[in-house]
Design a protein around this motif. Structure first.
Motif, short mmCIF file in Angstrom:
data_model
loop_
_atom_site.label_atom_id
_atom_site.label_comp_id
_atom_site.label_asym_id
_atom_site.label_seq_id
_atom_site.Cartn_x
_atom_site.Cartn_y
_atom_site.Cartn_z
N PHE A 54 19.13 -4.64 -29.86
CA PHE A 54 18.27 -3.37 -29.62
C PHE A 54 17.74 -2.49 -30.68
CE2 PHE A 54 18.42 1.34 -29.02
CZ PHE A 54 17.85 1.44 -27.76
N LEU A 55 16.47 -2.06 -30.52
CA LEU A 55 15.58 -1.88 -31.37
C LEU A 55 15.11 -0.51 -30.90
CD1 LEU A 55 13.23 -4.57 -32.74
CD2 LEU A 55 15.28 -3.90 -33.86
N ALA A 56 15.37 0.83 -31.71
CA ALA A 56 14.78 1.87 -31.45
C ALA A 56 13.40 1.97 -31.96
CB ALA A 56 15.52 3.03 -31.76
N ASP A 57 12.31 1.90 -31.31
CA ASP A 57 10.96 2.05 -31.81
C ASP A 57 10.34 3.25 -31.89
OD1 ASP A 57 8.39 1.11 -32.54
OD2 ASP A 57 8.03 0.22 -30.74
N VAL A 58 10.61 4.09 -33.08
CA VAL A 58 10.04 5.43 -33.05
C VAL A 58 8.94 5.71 -33.34
CG1 VAL A 58 10.58 7.30 -34.67
CG2 VAL A 58 12.53 6.11 -34.10
N LYS A 59 7.98 4.56 -34.12
CA LYS A 59 6.74 4.75 -34.59
C LYS A 59 5.91 3.89 -33.62
CE LYS A 59 7.50 3.21 -38.76
NZ LYS A 59 9.04 3.49 -38.94
N GLY A 60 6.59 3.28 -32.68
CA GLY A 60 5.61 2.42 -31.53
C GLY A 60 5.02 1.38 -32.08
N ASP A 61 5.46 0.74 -32.91
CA ASP A 61 4.85 -0.84 -33.56
C ASP A 61 5.88 -1.91 -33.60
OD1 ASP A 61 6.44 0.27 -35.53
OD2 ASP A 61 4.96 0.34 -37.13
N LEU A 62 6.98 -1.88 -32.67
CA LEU A 62 7.95 -3.03 -32.89
C LEU A 62 7.56 -3.85 -31.63
CD1 LEU A 62 11.08 -1.42 -34.02
CD2 LEU A 62 10.00 -3.36 -35.06
N SER A 63 6.73 -3.51 -30.51
CA SER A 63 6.49 -4.12 -29.52
C SER A 63 5.85 -5.71 -30.03
CB SER A 63 5.60 -3.50 -28.34
OG SER A 63 4.21 -3.16 -28.94
N GLY A 64 5.22 -5.56 -31.06
CA GLY A 64 4.99 -6.90 -31.37
C GLY A 64 5.89 -8.25 -31.67
N VAL A 65 7.30 -7.99 -31.65
CA VAL A 65 8.28 -8.98 -31.71
C VAL A 65 7.98 -9.88 -30.59
CG1 VAL A 65 10.00 -7.58 -30.29
CG2 VAL A 65 10.53 -9.10 -32.22
N SER A 66 7.40 -9.34 -29.33
CA SER A 66 7.18 -10.27 -28.47
C SER A 66 6.01 -11.27 -28.53
CB SER A 66 7.06 -9.54 -27.06
OG SER A 66 5.71 -8.73 -26.94
N ALA A 67 5.17 -11.11 -29.57
CA ALA A 67 4.12 -11.91 -29.49
C ALA A 67 3.88 -12.78 -30.91
CB ALA A 67 2.71 -11.01 -29.49
#
Length: 511
Positions: free
Chosen positions: A78-91
């Motif tokens: 589980f990752l809390a993405d505060v800055k909005g730049d962790l979605s890249g983990v899926s690509a």
């Protein structure tokens, strides 16, 4: 360097025999030694950890690096993405000279890889699948922190929760709670609580104003149904890799107490639902708690005690918790003492306060051959000072480390791709649409003249009748304690009885 410890001594401290997560390679005398990997044993990941460092030093990339390896080993994250730049983990990541250079320095066989991910947003404020909680399950203690109530107001809120549960008035959303408070301060309802302390008009007014202000800021959407089942965080993908759950938080940054407290609710809910497993070969889930200082700011002693208890006890449920913040002093000492794995990025020392924080950070590390004050101010981006727990549970030598490069995209995926991933998720149909079923607001609005009566004979299938001694224990807790140790969860059409559970302590949850 100082002391007699050598690079070989430090490397030997990380030469584990079992499976381990690779952080990077040892830095010694200005050189990176790829033959001396710095690692964390998988069985020690549920002994919790801290990732700290000044802004821009690479904390987010460290989270991504750890999350990737956990996922690859079948561990959900589980990752809390505060800055909005962790979605890249899926690509898959993008290869470039900098990535290739880092991989070569640390002896990493870098391969661009995307990982299975689910995307969430609090109450639907953002791209992800909405995470909601009912007011009842969130409970008076956490809600009091979100509303910034004092101890007396918190006690009164707990009394209101207790009354609503006794009368079968389900508290699902903010309008339910507001209607119960309004009823208990009306001419018709004010006598209802006199036997167990009463509710002052002034306190009720504070609670109502806080609720109104909270709702006016657009926060009502966090509370309601369908309530999110935190067991969704424990899933693995069809290929056996752990699912990385990414909670998008930028949209609620103006309400930091809400998102930090909501994260605590998620953790508390997991704690109560998971069975005891003791020591395990690898964790069931690793939970990264970003911007951790927000959770502890202005928190009561009782609240801090409960967080400490949660962190201590959830380890036996197979869950590891990593707090992410700027300096260790952001985390209370009793919590910090339970964080066995430490990745400390660079700190700044530009002001007297910075220098004080630096000295305090150095004191939290075991003795080492490094001049840590000098080292911590001289680390580059993507470098850190590390100490973890060995396979025997003892601290490893302090190691200056050049960290590996993440193999997934270091940055956000584009909006259309994110929206498509959310729509195609098997969870979308279950949680996307809010539901507003009959609860306290509707029942009070439809009541005949007179007080609401406790429903008789209504039971959840498989449940046992409530015993008088249980009632008394709940009343004693509500009236006598500032830290309410019972929460009520109304399930389906259940009325007229309590399902109580402690927020962070020993659970008393009946199904």
């Amino acid at each position: 360097m100082s002391g007699s410890t050598s690079a070989a001594d430090i490397a030997a401290g990380y030469a584990f025999t079992g499976p381990a997560l690779d952080l990077g390679a040892l830095l010694w005398d200005g050189k990176c030694l790829p033959e001396a990997p710095v690692r964390i044993p998988f069985p020690m990941l549920n002994r919790h950890g801290l990732v700290a460092g000044a802004t821009g030093t690479g904390k987010t990339k460290t989270l991504q690096l750890i999350a990737e390896q956990l996922s690859a080993q079948g561990v959900p994250v589980f990752l809390a993405d505060v800055k909005g730049d962790l979605s890249g983990v899926s690509a898959p990541g993008a290869a470039n000279d900098r990535v290739r250079g880092r991989a070569a320095e640390v002896g990493q066989n870098w391969t661009a890889t995307g990982f299975p991910a689910e995307f969430y947003a609090l109450g639907g404020l953002g791209h992800g699948i909405p995470l909601r909680a009912t007011i009842t399950s969130f409970g008076p203690v956490l809600l009091a922190k979100v509303l910034q109530l004092n101890r007396t107001q918190e006690q009164s809120l707990g009394l209101i929760f207790h009354y609503a549960d006794q009368k079968g008035l389900e508290l699902l959303d903010l309008k339910d709670l507001r209607s119960v408070v309004a009823f208990l301060t009306s001419d018709e309802g004010k006598a209802e609580l006199k036997g167990i302390g009463g509710l002052s008009t002034a306190t009720a007014g504070v609670i109502l104003r806080s609720l109104t202000a909270f709702e006016a800021q657009g926060m009502a959407s966090f509370f309601g149904e369908p309530e999110f089942d935190t067991a969704e965080f424990l899933r693995t993908a069809s290929d056996g890799r752990g699912v990385v759950s990414v909670l998008e938080l930028p949209a609620v940054q103006e309400k930091p107490q809400l998102f930090s407290t909501f994260l605590m609710w998620l953790l508390a809910d997991l704690f109560h639902d998971l069975p005891e497993v003791g020591d395990v070969d690898r964790p069931k889930l690793v939970f990264f708690f970003d911007e951790a200082h927000l959770l502890f700011n202005d928190a009561s002693k009782a609240f801090l005690d409960s967080i400490t208890q949660t962190v201590r006890l959830i380890r036996s449920k197979g869950v590891g918790v990593f707090f992410v913040t700027q300096t260790p002093k952001d985390v209370p000492g009793d919590v910090l003492a339970q964080l066995g794995n430490r990745v400390q990025h660079a700190l700044r020392a530009f002001t007297p306060d910075d220098q004080k924080a630096l000295k305090a950070t150095v004191k939290t590390f075991p003795n080492s051959s490094y001049d840590l004050e000098e080292l911590l101010t001289g680390l580059g981006t993507g470098e850190a000072v590390v100490t973890v727990l060995s396979e025997k549970g003892a601290p490893t030598p302090v190691a200056a480390t050049r960290l590996r490069a993440p193999e997934s995209l270091m940055g956000p995926v584009d909006g259309p791709a994110l929206d498509r991933a959310v729509r195609e998720s098997p969870l979308h149909e279950r949680y996307a649409q809010a539901v507003d079923r009959e609860s306290a607001f509707e029942k009070l609005a439809a009541r005949p003249a007179g007080r609401p009566e406790s429903p008789k004979g209504s039971r959840v299938r498989g449940s046992e009748p409530r015993r008088p001694e249980e009632d008394r224990s709940v009343v004693e807790q509500v009236v006598g304690s500032g830290m309410f140790k019972s929460l009520a969860r109304s399930v389906g059409t259940q009325i007229g009885r309590e399902i109580t559970r402690s927020l962070f302590g020993t659970a008393r949850r009946r199904r």
